[in-house]
Design a protein around this motif. Sequence first.
Motif, PDB file in Angstrom:
ATOM      1  N   LEU A  55       0.870  -1.037   0.041  1.00 23.63           N
ATOM      2  CA  LEU A  55       0.046  -0.063  -0.067  1.00 23.63           C
ATOM      3  C   LEU A  55       0.805   1.418   0.127  1.00 23.63           C
ATOM      4  O   LEU A  55       0.513   2.337  -0.824  1.00 23.63           O
ATOM      5  N   GLU A  56       1.976   1.215   0.826  1.00 22.38           N
ATOM      6  CA  GLU A  56       2.882   2.222   0.825  1.00 22.38           C
ATOM      7  C   GLU A  56       3.425   2.754  -0.491  1.00 22.38           C
ATOM      8  O   GLU A  56       3.621   3.782  -0.967  1.00 22.38           O
ATOM      9  N   TRP A  57       3.832   1.528  -1.486  1.00 21.17           N
ATOM     10  CA  TRP A  57       4.184   1.864  -2.664  1.00 21.17           C
ATOM     11  C   TRP A  57       3.256   2.411  -3.722  1.00 21.17           C
ATOM     12  O   TRP A  57       3.623   3.025  -4.581  1.00 21.17           O
ATOM     13  N   THR A  58       1.992   2.346  -3.460  1.00 19.89           N
ATOM     14  CA  THR A  58       1.018   2.996  -4.135  1.00 19.89           C
ATOM     15  C   THR A  58       1.195   4.453  -4.359  1.00 19.89           C
ATOM     16  O   THR A  58       0.966   5.222  -5.198  1.00 19.89           O
ATOM     17  N   VAL A  59       1.766   4.892  -2.971  1.00 25.70           N
ATOM     18  CA  VAL A  59       2.004   6.396  -3.016  1.00 25.70           C
ATOM     19  C   VAL A  59       3.615   6.670  -3.373  1.00 25.70           C
ATOM     20  O   VAL A  59       3.722   7.422  -4.220  1.00 25.70           O
ATOM     21  N   SER A  60       4.249   5.812  -2.986  1.00 27.34           N
ATOM     22  CA  SER A  60       5.719   6.105  -2.993  1.00 27.34           C
ATOM     23  C   SER A  60       6.144   5.790  -4.823  1.00 27.34           C
ATOM     24  O   SER A  60       7.053   6.434  -5.199  1.00 27.34           O
ATOM     25  N   ALA A  61       5.450   4.864  -5.523  1.00 26.02           N
ATOM     26  CA  ALA A  61       5.885   4.646  -6.924  1.00 26.02           C
ATOM     27  C   ALA A  61       5.677   5.940  -7.721  1.00 26.02           C
ATOM     28  O   ALA A  61       6.294   6.335  -8.326  1.00 26.02           O
ATOM     29  N   ASP A 107      -0.084  -5.185  -7.596  1.00 30.70           N
ATOM     30  CA  ASP A 107       1.147  -4.907  -8.339  1.00 30.70           C
ATOM     31  C   ASP A 107       0.902  -4.130  -9.519  1.00 30.70           C
ATOM     32  O   ASP A 107       1.660  -3.543  -9.691  1.00 30.70           O
ATOM     33  N   SER A 108      -0.182  -4.523 -10.274  1.00 27.83           N
ATOM     34  CA  SER A 108      -0.686  -3.568 -11.626  1.00 27.83           C
ATOM     35  C   SER A 108      -0.815  -2.230 -11.271  1.00 27.83           C
ATOM     36  O   SER A 108      -0.507  -1.246 -11.894  1.00 27.83           O
ATOM     37  N   VAL A 219      15.495  10.081  -3.085  1.00 31.94           N
ATOM     38  CA  VAL A 219      14.223  10.198  -2.793  1.00 31.94           C
ATOM     39  C   VAL A 219      13.822   8.699  -2.281  1.00 31.94           C
ATOM     40  O   VAL A 219      12.732   8.668  -1.565  1.00 31.94           O
ATOM     41  N   TYR A 220      14.414   7.633  -3.053  1.00 29.41           N
ATOM     42  CA  TYR A 220      14.207   6.140  -2.312  1.00 29.41           C
ATOM     43  C   TYR A 220      14.355   6.176  -1.110  1.00 29.41           C
ATOM     44  O   TYR A 220      13.426   5.569  -0.139  1.00 29.41           O
ATOM     45  N   GLY A 221      15.511   6.752  -0.665  1.00 31.08           N
ATOM     46  CA  GLY A 221      15.801   6.662   0.685  1.00 31.08           C
ATOM     47  C   GLY A 221      14.888   7.294   1.698  1.00 31.08           C
ATOM     48  O   GLY A 221      14.427   6.876   2.845  1.00 31.08           O
ATOM     49  N   LEU A 222      14.732   8.533   1.373  1.00 35.89           N
ATOM     50  CA  LEU A 222      13.735   9.238   2.103  1.00 35.89           C
ATOM     51  C   LEU A 222      12.188   8.805   2.180  1.00 35.89           C
ATOM     52  O   LEU A 222      11.512   8.874   3.267  1.00 35.89           O
ATOM     53  N   VAL A 223      11.681   8.143   1.063  1.00 37.42           N
ATOM     54  CA  VAL A 223      10.562   7.679   0.885  1.00 37.42           C
ATOM     55  C   VAL A 223      10.552   6.416   2.082  1.00 37.42           C
ATOM     56  O   VAL A 223       9.464   6.112   2.662  1.00 37.42           O
ATOM     57  N   ARG A 224      11.271   5.410   1.874  1.00 39.92           N
ATOM     58  CA  ARG A 224      11.463   4.086   2.686  1.00 39.92           C
ATOM     59  C   ARG A 224      11.969   4.376   3.978  1.00 39.92           C
ATOM     60  O   ARG A 224      11.585   3.488   4.834  1.00 39.92           O
TER      61      ARG A 224
END
Length: 485
Positions: A55-61, A107-108, A219-224
Amino acid sequence: MSQQAQATPTARRGGALWALVITSVAGFMAALDNLVVTTALPSIREDLGGALHDLEWTVSAYTLTFAVLLMTGAALGDRFGRRRLFLVGLTIFTGASAAAALAPGIDSLIAARAVQGVGAAIMMPLTLTLLTAAVPAARRGMAYGIWGAVNGLAVASGPLIGGSLTEHISWQWIFWLNVPLGVVLLPLARVRLAESHGTGARLDIPGTLLASGGLFGVVYGLVRGPSDGWTDSLVLLALFAGGALLAAFVLYSTRAKNPMLPMRLFRSRAFSGINAASLLMFLGMFGSIFLLSQYMQGVLGYSPTEAGLRMLPWTGMPMLVAPIAGILSDRIGGRPVVATGLFFQAAGLAYLASVVTVDASYGSQLPGLVLSGIGMALFFAPASNLVMSSVRPSEQGIASGANNALREVGGALGIAVMASIFSAQGGYETGQSFVDGLRPALVTGAGVVAVAGLAALLIPSRKRVAGDVVRGVTEEVRELEGVAG
């Protein structure tokens, strides 16, 4: 076509009003999707399943691809045509929005969100460049004011719009909303916007790769970081590798003949000052809205729609004040308006930090929300004007891309910093523990925005900035004449 000719619009197909409408709506769509998904996550999980990190990746992606490719999108527009690339980005964004609404699984949906970010990164920096090309210099302050108001409203009202659509229709409509807008904008943009180019120099492949890789790591580091932990090996690797690549990008750009982002731009106090202020403003604002929207729902018990409506004195204020701020910046210059707005925003956050409790009345919060709203409105319009007026016309595309990229990094950094302070001082266990974490986070946000105000005060006067730009254009013309000779 000569380089000098390429730096100007080739055909003015429509007026300033059409350009303002098209670029404002496109900017609204891109900015809205930063936070629109946050309040829909429980419904998405119920429909599509998925663990918390999915769910977090739906925002982070979306955040990731958007932030990483902003400068690349601007550079491609300068090289191959700003209107042409704007249409490409808008097409990608609209198609990906439909794919997200139709996603059969988590995933999609994440994949569609990542593609959405690519489209937004291409079109977003070009909206400001296309608007600048269409609007006469004397009226740009007001135009930037309206553009900034619409974009500010999108950023701040994302949770309200997402929550309302999810609550009253379905979560898919947060994505379907973009499709008819995109379908209408595409032919309008093709017919009504003038084509323009940058300097006509070749695309800077090494600089593009270094900048994109560096932004991706940071940005990846800050998001995760907030969810995975700041000591997680992958988070640390991303932050260090991203920082190293950005340092290499700066070093490379100081020596390259035609760099994607000329480092000499940062020798301008105007360009450096407004970019520092923008990064710090988004750091303080994004993190504060992120936590305050949760406070209104999780502690005070409002529904997503009720919370969004109560945030309107903050989030809706740009629609009322930003056009006035743009007119003011035309008359007295952007520096005093931007600095005043940032100090208002800081005062609003500090006030909210002093009144939040587990049972705070809405009336007690209202002055802080109004102050913050006025401050945000005073910032957005003149800030855009300051960015675009601090560089040569041929460099406005990459200047817009760089400013947007710094804003996105600031937003990601703001959420990461605020979430870390919140977690260290409080938590979600009880209303009181949430307030215990919220107060120091808001105080930090207020301090950061106040520093942004100080950065804005370092911007030179309008006459001095204009003189510097004129000298820069004169030098550019001489260089082109020398090449032609």
